[in-house]
Design a protein around this motif. Sequence first.
Motif, PDB file in Angstrom:
ATOM      1  N   ASP A 150       7.341 -11.576  33.629  1.00 21.27           N
ATOM      2  CA  ASP A 150       6.529 -12.458  32.779  1.00 21.27           C
ATOM      3  C   ASP A 150       5.863 -11.624  31.712  1.00 21.27           C
ATOM      4  OD1 ASP A 150       4.288 -11.214  33.935  1.00 21.27           O
ATOM      5  OD2 ASP A 150       4.159 -12.722  35.520  1.00 21.27           O
ATOM      6  N   VAL A 151       4.948 -12.204  30.974  1.00 19.58           N
ATOM      7  CA  VAL A 151       4.316 -11.530  29.844  1.00 19.58           C
ATOM      8  C   VAL A 151       3.524 -10.298  30.277  1.00 19.58           C
ATOM      9  CG1 VAL A 151       2.161 -12.852  29.876  1.00 19.58           C
ATOM     10  CG2 VAL A 151       3.035 -11.966  27.702  1.00 19.58           C
ATOM     11  N   GLY A 152       3.123 -10.226  31.560  1.00 12.72           N
ATOM     12  CA  GLY A 152       2.383  -9.069  32.054  1.00 12.72           C
ATOM     13  C   GLY A 152       3.194  -7.788  32.007  1.00 12.72           C
ATOM     14  N   ARG A 153       4.530  -7.887  31.901  1.00  9.39           N
ATOM     15  CA  ARG A 153       5.395  -6.695  31.832  1.00  9.39           C
ATOM     16  C   ARG A 153       5.492  -6.136  30.417  1.00  9.39           C
ATOM     17  NH1 ARG A 153       9.055  -6.990  36.241  1.00  9.39           N
ATOM     18  NH2 ARG A 153       9.902  -4.971  35.571  1.00  9.39           N
ATOM     19  N   LEU A 154       4.932  -6.881  29.424  1.00  8.40           N
ATOM     20  CA  LEU A 154       4.976  -6.421  28.034  1.00  8.40           C
ATOM     21  C   LEU A 154       3.710  -5.626  27.716  1.00  8.40           C
ATOM     22  CD1 LEU A 154       6.273  -9.604  26.167  1.00  8.40           C
ATOM     23  CD2 LEU A 154       7.563  -7.922  27.485  1.00  8.40           C
ATOM     24  N   ASP A 155       3.888  -4.464  27.110  1.00  3.29           N
ATOM     25  CA  ASP A 155       2.738  -3.635  26.699  1.00  3.29           C
ATOM     26  C   ASP A 155       2.353  -4.024  25.270  1.00  3.29           C
ATOM     27  OD1 ASP A 155       0.789  -1.767  26.408  1.00  3.29           O
ATOM     28  OD2 ASP A 155       2.103  -0.015  26.490  1.00  3.29           O
ATOM     29  N   LEU A 156       1.545  -5.074  25.168  1.00  9.20           N
ATOM     30  CA  LEU A 156       1.085  -5.571  23.861  1.00  9.20           C
ATOM     31  C   LEU A 156      -0.262  -4.935  23.545  1.00  9.20           C
ATOM     32  CD1 LEU A 156       2.065  -9.301  24.374  1.00  9.20           C
ATOM     33  CD2 LEU A 156       3.122  -7.740  22.734  1.00  9.20           C
ATOM     34  N   ARG A 157      -0.345  -4.324  22.359  1.00  5.60           N
ATOM     35  CA  ARG A 157      -1.593  -3.671  21.943  1.00  5.60           C
ATOM     36  C   ARG A 157      -1.881  -3.972  20.480  1.00  5.60           C
ATOM     37  NH1 ARG A 157      -0.403   2.572  23.518  1.00  5.60           N
ATOM     38  NH2 ARG A 157       0.976   2.186  25.281  1.00  5.60           N
ATOM     39  N   ILE A 158      -3.119  -3.687  20.117  1.00  2.97           N
ATOM     40  CA  ILE A 158      -3.519  -3.825  18.721  1.00  2.97           C
ATOM     41  C   ILE A 158      -3.281  -2.492  18.025  1.00  2.97           C
ATOM     42  CG2 ILE A 158      -5.389  -4.413  17.141  1.00  2.97           C
ATOM     43  CD1 ILE A 158      -4.395  -6.678  19.049  1.00  2.97           C
ATOM     44  N   GLY A 159      -2.696  -2.546  16.825  1.00  2.00           N
ATOM     45  CA  GLY A 159      -2.446  -1.336  16.048  1.00  2.00           C
ATOM     46  C   GLY A 159      -2.829  -1.531  14.596  1.00  2.00           C
ATOM     47  N   LYS A 160      -3.114  -0.410  13.915  1.00  2.00           N
ATOM     48  CA  LYS A 160      -3.462  -0.480  12.496  1.00  2.00           C
ATOM     49  C   LYS A 160      -2.404   0.271  11.689  1.00  2.00           C
ATOM     50  CE  LYS A 160      -7.094   0.263   9.106  1.00  2.00           C
ATOM     51  NZ  LYS A 160      -8.461   0.744   8.845  1.00  2.00           N
ATOM     52  N   VAL A 161      -1.888  -0.389  10.641  1.00  2.00           N
ATOM     53  CA  VAL A 161      -0.851   0.197   9.793  1.00  2.00           C
ATOM     54  C   VAL A 161      -1.506   1.238   8.878  1.00  2.00           C
ATOM     55  CG1 VAL A 161       0.922  -0.231   8.068  1.00  2.00           C
ATOM     56  CG2 VAL A 161       0.494  -1.936   9.861  1.00  2.00           C
ATOM     57  N   GLU A 162      -1.126   2.487   9.053  1.00  2.00           N
ATOM     58  CA  GLU A 162      -1.703   3.566   8.249  1.00  2.00           C
ATOM     59  C   GLU A 162      -0.840   3.929   7.045  1.00  2.00           C
ATOM     60  OE1 GLU A 162      -2.383   6.806  10.928  1.00  2.00           O
ATOM     61  OE2 GLU A 162      -4.247   5.929  11.694  1.00  2.00           O
ATOM     62  N   ASN A 211       6.373  -1.057  24.552  1.00  2.00           N
ATOM     63  CA  ASN A 211       7.206  -0.473  25.618  1.00  2.00           C
ATOM     64  C   ASN A 211       8.677  -0.886  25.549  1.00  2.00           C
ATOM     65  OD1 ASN A 211       6.566  -3.092  26.411  1.00  2.00           O
ATOM     66  ND2 ASN A 211       6.487  -2.598  28.590  1.00  2.00           N
ATOM     67  N   LEU A 212       9.142  -1.203  24.338  1.00  2.00           N
ATOM     68  CA  LEU A 212      10.588  -1.316  24.136  1.00  2.00           C
ATOM     69  C   LEU A 212      11.191   0.087  24.130  1.00  2.00           C
ATOM     70  CD1 LEU A 212      10.775  -3.963  21.258  1.00  2.00           C
ATOM     71  CD2 LEU A 212      11.518  -4.294  23.614  1.00  2.00           C
ATOM     72  N   LYS A 213      12.449   0.202  24.495  1.00  5.00           N
ATOM     73  CA  LYS A 213      13.111   1.501  24.445  1.00  5.00           C
ATOM     74  C   LYS A 213      13.292   1.909  22.984  1.00  5.00           C
ATOM     75  CE  LYS A 213      17.155   4.045  26.061  1.00  5.00           C
ATOM     76  NZ  LYS A 213      18.434   3.991  26.792  1.00  5.00           N
ATOM     77  N   MET A 225       7.521  -2.639  18.087  1.00 11.13           N
ATOM     78  CA  MET A 225       7.904  -3.814  17.305  1.00 11.13           C
ATOM     79  C   MET A 225       6.656  -4.593  16.908  1.00 11.13           C
ATOM     80  SD  MET A 225      10.661  -6.808  18.237  1.00 11.13           S
ATOM     81  CE  MET A 225       9.722  -7.587  19.542  1.00 11.13           C
ATOM     82  N   VAL A 226       6.590  -4.941  15.634  1.00 10.17           N
ATOM     83  CA  VAL A 226       5.482  -5.760  15.132  1.00 10.17           C
ATOM     84  C   VAL A 226       5.761  -7.215  15.499  1.00 10.17           C
ATOM     85  CG1 VAL A 226       4.242  -6.517  13.079  1.00 10.17           C
ATOM     86  CG2 VAL A 226       5.050  -4.156  13.242  1.00 10.17           C
ATOM     87  N   MET A 227       4.806  -7.867  16.176  1.00  7.55           N
ATOM     88  CA  MET A 227       5.004  -9.251  16.619  1.00  7.55           C
ATOM     89  C   MET A 227       4.687 -10.220  15.491  1.00  7.55           C
ATOM     90  SD  MET A 227       6.108  -8.675  19.608  1.00  7.55           S
ATOM     91  CE  MET A 227       6.164 -10.319  20.315  1.00  7.55           C
TER      92      MET A 227
END
Length: 311
Positions: A150-162, A211-213, A225-227
């Motif tokens: 489920d969605v808990g297996r996805l490592d979703l984080r906030i990032g800032k484009v530098e 956490n995509l390869k 990957m940017v969502m």
Amino acid sequence: MSMVSNICRLVFKSFKTFKMSERTAIERIKANTEVAKKTIDELKNELSNIHKAYTSMLTQQLKEENAQLLAAVEEAKKSLVNLENQNGVPQIPVPNQTVSVVAAKKPDTTSQEKSTAVPESEIKETKPKKEKKEKKPKEQKEPVADLPVDVGRLDLRIGKVEDVQRHPDADSLYVLKINCGEDKPRTVCSGLVKHVPIDELKDRTVVLLCNLKPVKMRGITSEAMVMCASSEAGVEVLSPPENSTSGDLVHCEGYTRQPDAVMNPKKKIFETVAPDLHTNDKLQACYKNTPFTVQGKGFCIAKTLKNVPVK
């Protein structure tokens, strides 16, 4: 008339004499050429014989020198063996050779020991037997329970484009440097060139799947990957809550966040979860109608696209 006749006779006689002398000179040249050829052939044969004789002499000389060297080496070996025997050093047989074996004795200056040739097959070496180690029983590992997909297996984080650059070898790709709270920014290749102007991506905060390869895209390795909310009407980058910072984690209420370090492509975890990622009527990014949240800060939303897939 008699005078003319005399002159003609003289001329004819002179011409005849000239022809004879010319023929004689040519014959002499031919004869000299033959002599020269014979002389050259004789010289060649002589040189060949000299070369063979010199080679033979040199070969014989080298053979004699090699024989002398071998004799000197053998003599040196014998002297060394005698010295070792006198000093109590045992002789170890060399495999596949006849060796000289003499019992080790204390140094004795009064008598010289004689060595006896013994074939290696008659010499038995005693080696200490290795003690057998007791085999430790293998530890039985408890089976790891399979985590729910489920969605808990996805490592979703906030990032800032530098930083944002156009991909040098792909017109449809941007190459982004995104800080997601790690030691160094991640490199991300994103196909947003036709959908989002480059100025809108600079310094923007985004939701990042981490956490995509990693995969190479036209020679550049993409590490995340940017969502985005995506439909036929267009593509919009998801926006995190206004007070989000790089490295903030994205949660879905009711689903335990336990992401794989790197999702195994063979298990198709993302492919299984992706069909249930979408925006709702409130523009919130969701998994099965449960919004993405940054705890204590708010929801992740699209700009205008409602009820469309998120990918």
